[in-house]
Scaffold this motif. Structure first.
Motif, short mmCIF file in Angstrom:
data_model
loop_
_atom_site.label_atom_id
_atom_site.label_comp_id
_atom_site.label_asym_id
_atom_site.label_seq_id
_atom_site.Cartn_x
_atom_site.Cartn_y
_atom_site.Cartn_z
N LYS A 38 -3.33 -7.92 -15.62
CA LYS A 38 -3.74 -8.82 -14.53
C LYS A 38 -3.56 -8.17 -13.16
CE LYS A 38 -1.86 -12.63 -17.21
NZ LYS A 38 -0.80 -13.66 -17.21
N ALA A 39 -3.36 -6.86 -13.12
CA ALA A 39 -3.05 -6.16 -11.88
C ALA A 39 -4.16 -6.21 -10.85
CB ALA A 39 -2.69 -4.71 -12.16
N LYS A 40 -5.38 -6.53 -11.26
CA LYS A 40 -6.49 -6.59 -10.29
C LYS A 40 -6.24 -7.65 -9.22
CE LYS A 40 -9.45 -9.96 -12.51
NZ LYS A 40 -10.75 -10.24 -13.05
N GLN A 41 -5.31 -8.55 -9.47
CA GLN A 41 -4.99 -9.62 -8.51
C GLN A 41 -4.16 -9.11 -7.34
OE1 GLN A 41 -3.23 -12.95 -10.62
NE2 GLN A 41 -4.50 -12.54 -12.40
N VAL A 42 -3.68 -7.87 -7.43
CA VAL A 42 -2.75 -7.33 -6.44
C VAL A 42 -3.35 -6.07 -5.80
CG1 VAL A 42 -0.41 -6.44 -6.10
CG2 VAL A 42 -0.85 -8.12 -7.91
N PRO A 43 -3.41 -5.99 -4.47
CA PRO A 43 -3.87 -4.75 -3.84
C PRO A 43 -2.92 -3.59 -4.16
CG PRO A 43 -3.77 -6.54 -2.24
CD PRO A 43 -3.10 -7.02 -3.49
N HIS A 44 -3.51 -2.41 -4.34
CA HIS A 44 -2.75 -1.20 -4.68
C HIS A 44 -3.03 -0.09 -3.68
CE1 HIS A 44 -2.45 -3.21 -8.56
NE2 HIS A 44 -1.69 -2.24 -9.03
N LEU A 45 -1.99 0.67 -3.34
CA LEU A 45 -2.12 1.90 -2.56
C LEU A 45 -1.46 3.02 -3.35
CD1 LEU A 45 -2.81 3.49 0.06
CD2 LEU A 45 -0.52 2.84 0.89
N PHE A 46 -2.22 4.08 -3.60
CA PHE A 46 -1.69 5.28 -4.24
C PHE A 46 -1.58 6.36 -3.18
CE2 PHE A 46 -3.50 2.89 -7.69
CZ PHE A 46 -2.67 3.15 -8.76
N TYR A 68 -6.65 4.70 -13.83
CA TYR A 68 -6.09 3.36 -13.68
C TYR A 68 -6.68 2.69 -12.44
CZ TYR A 68 -2.59 -0.36 -13.54
OH TYR A 68 -1.96 -1.59 -13.53
N ALA A 69 -6.70 3.42 -11.33
CA ALA A 69 -7.25 2.87 -10.09
C ALA A 69 -8.73 2.52 -10.26
CB ALA A 69 -7.06 3.88 -8.95
N ALA A 70 -9.48 3.37 -10.94
CA ALA A 70 -10.90 3.10 -11.17
C ALA A 70 -11.09 1.85 -12.02
CB ALA A 70 -11.57 4.30 -11.83
N ALA A 71 -10.23 1.67 -13.01
CA ALA A 71 -10.30 0.46 -13.84
C ALA A 71 -10.00 -0.78 -13.01
CB ALA A 71 -9.34 0.57 -15.03
N LEU A 72 -9.06 -0.68 -12.10
CA LEU A 72 -8.77 -1.81 -11.21
C LEU A 72 -9.98 -2.16 -10.36
CD1 LEU A 72 -5.18 -0.94 -9.90
CD2 LEU A 72 -5.80 -2.91 -11.31
N VAL A 73 -10.59 -1.15 -9.77
CA VAL A 73 -11.77 -1.38 -8.93
C VAL A 73 -12.91 -1.97 -9.76
CG1 VAL A 73 -13.55 -0.22 -7.56
CG2 VAL A 73 -11.14 0.37 -7.23
N LYS A 74 -13.13 -1.43 -10.94
CA LYS A 74 -14.19 -1.94 -11.81
C LYS A 74 -13.97 -3.42 -12.15
CE LYS A 74 -16.65 -1.02 -16.08
NZ LYS A 74 -16.76 -0.19 -17.27
N ALA A 75 -12.71 -3.82 -12.26
CA ALA A 75 -12.38 -5.21 -12.59
C ALA A 75 -12.39 -6.11 -11.35
CB ALA A 75 -11.00 -5.26 -13.26
N GLY A 76 -12.63 -5.52 -10.17
CA GLY A 76 -12.68 -6.31 -8.95
C GLY A 76 -11.43 -6.22 -8.09
#
Length: 117
Positions: A38-46, A68-76
């Protein structure tokens, strides 16, 4: 905020319990989960420093985190990557919070935190 091996723990926690996070800052993670949960609900900075390309191990870590970051973006999800040398901030080690320019790096992270609030 998490660093190195701790990055994977923070990513796992955000994937399982995003309700406890307003954002995730990961500094040079040594791993990333395969499932974003469910991490797409949280903004991420790498955040990435120098010398990654000089180590096959770190290249693989970066590839895993980028996937992982690309998967987050793909999921919104919202993801930003702060690649220090690509942004004209060279000379950082694996521990940028201990480097000479640590205040500058911290200001960039703080600016991201302020933007996502």
């Amino acid at each position: 905020m998490a660093h190195s091996q701790g990055g994977n723990f923070a990513l796992e926690a955000a994937a399982r319990h995003p309700e406890f996070f307003k954002g995730v800052v990961i500094i040079e993670p040594a791993s990333a989960p395969e499932d974003i949960g469910k991490a797409k609900q949280v903004p991420h900075l790498f955040v990435w420093g120098d010398y990654i390309e000089n180590s096959p191990t770190w290249v693989s870590y970066r590839e895993r985190a980028d996937a992982y970051a690309a998967a987050l973006v793909k999921a919104g999800g919202v993801v930003e990557t702060l690649d220090l040398p690509a942004n004209g901030i060279p000379g950082n080690s694996h521990v940028p919070m201990m480097d000479v320019n640590s205040d500058h790096v911290a200001d960039l992270v703080r600016a991201w935190i302020d933007r996502i609030r």
